[in-house]
Motif scaffolding. Structure first.
Motif, PDB file in Angstrom:
ATOM      1  N   GLY A   1       0.775  -1.251   0.069  1.00 19.30           N
ATOM      2  CA  GLY A   1      -0.070  -0.063  -0.264  1.00 19.30           C
ATOM      3  C   GLY A   1       0.942   1.182   0.011  1.00 19.30           C
ATOM      4  N   ARG A   2       2.128   1.116   0.196  1.00 14.77           N
ATOM      5  CA  ARG A   2       3.166   2.273   0.349  1.00 14.77           C
ATOM      6  C   ARG A   2       2.737   3.231   1.119  1.00 14.77           C
ATOM      7  N   THR A   3       2.054   2.790   2.322  1.00 13.35           N
ATOM      8  CA  THR A   3       1.937   3.958   3.432  1.00 13.35           C
ATOM      9  C   THR A   3       3.206   4.321   4.294  1.00 13.35           C
ATOM     10  N   ARG A   4       3.298   5.253   4.714  1.00 15.10           N
ATOM     11  CA  ARG A   4       4.542   5.533   5.688  1.00 15.10           C
ATOM     12  C   ARG A   4       4.671   4.654   6.907  1.00 15.10           C
ATOM     13  N   GLU A   5       3.348   4.319   7.436  1.00 21.61           N
ATOM     14  CA  GLU A   5       3.411   3.584   8.674  1.00 21.61           C
ATOM     15  C   GLU A   5       3.604   1.860   8.234  1.00 21.61           C
TER      16      GLU A   5
END
Length: 222
Positions: free
Chosen positions: A191-195
């Motif tokens: 998802g390439r989210t920071r978290e």
């Protein structure tokens, strides 16, 4: 120290001691000098071949922090800096580096580039704004694909190393578990989210632990 003027522009690093003024530049350089001096005295206890390899280690460690200004492959330099302990360890103990020792170095290099690309994905938006380079920027929309490919290369090399050292079943079980952990990382980073990317990066220590335990169990059973 090298990033003291850019860390303040990156969300993840804006509160680092040098960036927020808690630590002064001369204090950081003093601590660095102390570390280098301690390392120098330690390497004097080893054979001359390992001392020669330590020069390369010093160059890699000292140059890595500046690489993101000149190349999109600072993660490769980081992998080489981390992995150089492998040939140094073999040289210190065996006074030579066997073929599988160099393959271990390459496997570690692939692994480091994979997990540090996850780390770089956390900062990618900020890095693009301030002109900092990384594999995450270089790979672009192929970032996840490249990470999976690097992880696969690492496991394939370690599989080959297992054949070279006549490893027993605990080692191969560890590789299977590592593959499952890599799949878990994929679920976080897709998802390439920071978290998600940061969590996947942090969890890579589990892979190293599993492989270490597999090796220890193998030698214990032997």
């Amino acid at each position: 120290y090298a990033d003291r003027k850019v860390d303040g522009s990156v969300k993840r690093t804006e509160n680092r001691p040098l960036a927020n003024g808690e630590v002064q530049a001369n204090e950081a350089l003093s601590l660095f000098s102390l570390h280098i001096l301690a390392a120098f005295f330690l390497v004097l206890m080893l054979n001359w071949q390992t001392m020669a390899l330590s020069v390369v280690a010093l160059l890699l460690a000292a140059s890595y922090p500046f690489m993101k200004r000149y190349t999109h492959l600072p993660q490769v330099v980081l992998g080489a800096a981390f992995g150089w302990a492998i040939p140094m360890g073999f040289m210190a103990v065996m006074e030579t580096v066997p073929a599988y020792g160099w393959w271990l170095f390459v496997a570690n290099l692939c692994w480091t580039v994979a997990y540090d690309t996850m780390y770089a994905m956390v900062d990618r938006d900020d890095d693009i704004k301030i002109g900092v380079k990384s594999t995450a920027v270089l790979f672009g929309r192929y970032d996840v694909t490249m990470i999976v490919a690097l992880q696969a290369c690492m496991l394939a090399i370690l599989l080959g190393v297992g054949q070279m050292i006549d490893a027993s079943w605990p080692y191969y079980v560890a590789l299977v578990i590592s593959a499952l952990l890599f799949y878990r990382h994929y679920q976080f980073i897709k998802g390439r989210t920071r978290e998600g990317c940061f969590t996947a990066f942090i969890e890579n220590h589990q892979v190293g632990l599993v492989i270490t335990l597999g090796l220890l169990l193998q030698y214990w059973l032997a």
